[in-house]
Scaffold this motif. Structure first.
Motif, mmCIF file in Angstrom:
data_model
loop_
_atom_site.group_PDB
_atom_site.id
_atom_site.type_symbol
_atom_site.label_atom_id
_atom_site.label_comp_id
_atom_site.label_asym_id
_atom_site.label_seq_id
_atom_site.Cartn_x
_atom_site.Cartn_y
_atom_site.Cartn_z
ATOM 1 N N ASP A 9 38.989 33.126 43.297
ATOM 2 C CA ASP A 9 37.724 33.560 43.893
ATOM 3 C C ASP A 9 37.433 34.963 43.373
ATOM 4 O O ASP A 9 38.344 35.787 43.287
ATOM 5 C CB ASP A 9 37.823 33.564 45.426
ATOM 6 N N ASP A 10 36.172 35.230 43.050
ATOM 7 C CA ASP A 10 35.833 36.537 42.498
ATOM 8 C C ASP A 10 35.810 37.641 43.545
ATOM 9 O O ASP A 10 35.832 38.814 43.201
ATOM 10 C CB ASP A 10 34.493 36.496 41.747
ATOM 11 N N ASN A 37 38.704 34.848 38.597
ATOM 12 C CA ASN A 37 37.763 33.939 37.935
ATOM 13 C C ASN A 37 38.543 32.790 37.312
ATOM 14 O O ASN A 37 39.776 32.791 37.315
ATOM 15 C CB ASN A 37 36.915 34.680 36.885
ATOM 16 N N GLY A 38 37.824 31.814 36.794
ATOM 17 C CA GLY A 38 38.474 30.640 36.229
ATOM 18 C C GLY A 38 39.389 30.941 35.060
ATOM 19 O O GLY A 38 40.448 30.330 34.911
ATOM 20 N N GLU A 39 39.008 31.901 34.234
ATOM 21 C CA GLU A 39 39.846 32.263 33.083
ATOM 22 C C GLU A 39 41.199 32.799 33.548
ATOM 23 O O GLU A 39 42.247 32.384 33.049
ATOM 24 C CB GLU A 39 39.118 33.294 32.222
ATOM 25 N N GLU A 40 41.181 33.718 34.518
ATOM 26 C CA GLU A 40 42.438 34.221 35.084
ATOM 27 C C GLU A 40 43.201 33.091 35.770
ATOM 28 O O GLU A 40 44.434 33.051 35.729
ATOM 29 C CB GLU A 40 42.168 35.338 36.094
ATOM 30 N N ASP A 56 36.773 28.692 44.063
ATOM 31 C CA ASP A 56 35.370 29.008 44.321
ATOM 32 C C ASP A 56 34.554 28.425 43.162
ATOM 33 O O ASP A 56 35.095 28.163 42.081
ATOM 34 C CB ASP A 56 35.192 30.525 44.408
ATOM 35 N N ASN A 58 31.082 29.720 42.154
ATOM 36 C CA ASN A 58 30.292 30.734 41.454
ATOM 37 C C ASN A 58 31.101 32.003 41.230
ATOM 38 O O ASN A 58 31.361 32.748 42.174
ATOM 39 C CB ASN A 58 29.022 31.045 42.248
ATOM 40 N N MET A 59 31.505 32.196 39.967
ATOM 41 C CA MET A 59 32.295 33.371 39.585
ATOM 42 C C MET A 59 31.869 33.822 38.194
ATOM 43 O O MET A 59 31.437 33.000 37.389
ATOM 44 C CB MET A 59 33.793 33.031 39.556
ATOM 45 N N PRO A 60 32.017 35.113 37.899
ATOM 46 C CA PRO A 60 31.725 35.586 36.533
ATOM 47 C C PRO A 60 32.829 35.143 35.571
ATOM 48 O O PRO A 60 33.870 34.649 35.991
ATOM 49 C CB PRO A 60 31.716 37.109 36.695
ATOM 50 N N THR A 61 32.605 35.311 34.314
ATOM 51 C CA THR A 61 33.530 35.021 33.216
ATOM 52 C C THR A 61 33.720 33.520 33.031
ATOM 53 O O THR A 61 33.411 32.995 31.986
ATOM 54 C CB THR A 61 34.884 35.722 33.380
ATOM 55 N N ASN A 63 33.227 30.006 35.624
ATOM 56 C CA ASN A 63 32.980 29.489 36.967
ATOM 57 C C ASN A 63 33.908 28.320 37.307
ATOM 58 O O ASN A 63 34.693 27.868 36.476
ATOM 59 C CB ASN A 63 31.502 29.111 37.141
#
Length: 126
Positions: A9-10, A37-40, A56, A58-61, A63
């Motif tokens: 979750d951002d 975020n999804g990448e992490e 989550d 809606n996240m930056p980098t 989603n």
């Protein structure tokens, strides 16, 4: 069996609240990992044994939708159960997430009782 859980979750506050909710719920937990975020999240999945993911949308980098697509392509990790926890909940978005293989959808905020119930249901399916 004690679970290793990943929260993606951002919002640091939401990650903290979810961690507290998990600890208050009637679920045996070993480790709780976090990602912003999804990448992490993909990095965490690659580096740690993860039994269950809270995601989550809606996240930056990266989603939640893209995270699900990429997770399902990861060898040996594609079957990790994912529960989406989000404020967004349009039917189309939920349908798309279930098509990508999520096990449950929970709308924020969640209670420890709701959390425990959904986790037990998801793990019984496995």
């Amino acid at each position: 069996m004690a679970l290793n859980i990943l929260i993606i979750d951002d919002s640091a506050i939401v990650r903290k609240v979810l961690t507290k909710t998990i600890k208050m719920a009637d679920v045996s937990v070993d480790q709780i990992h976090q990602a912003a975020n999804g990448e992490e999240g993909l990095t965490q999945v690659a580096e740690h044994a993860v039994d269950l993911i809270f995601l989550d949308i809606n996240m930056p980098t990266m989603n939640g939708m893209e995270f699900m697509r990429r997770l399902r392509e990861m060898e040996g990790k594609a079957e990790i159960p994912v529960i989406v926890v989000s404020t967004e909940g349009s039917k189309d978005r939920r349908d798309e997430l279930f098509a990508l293989g999520i096990k449950a959808f929970m709308r924020k905020p969640i209670t420890p009782e709701e959390f425990a119930e959904v986790v037990h249901q998801v793990l019984e399916e496995e």
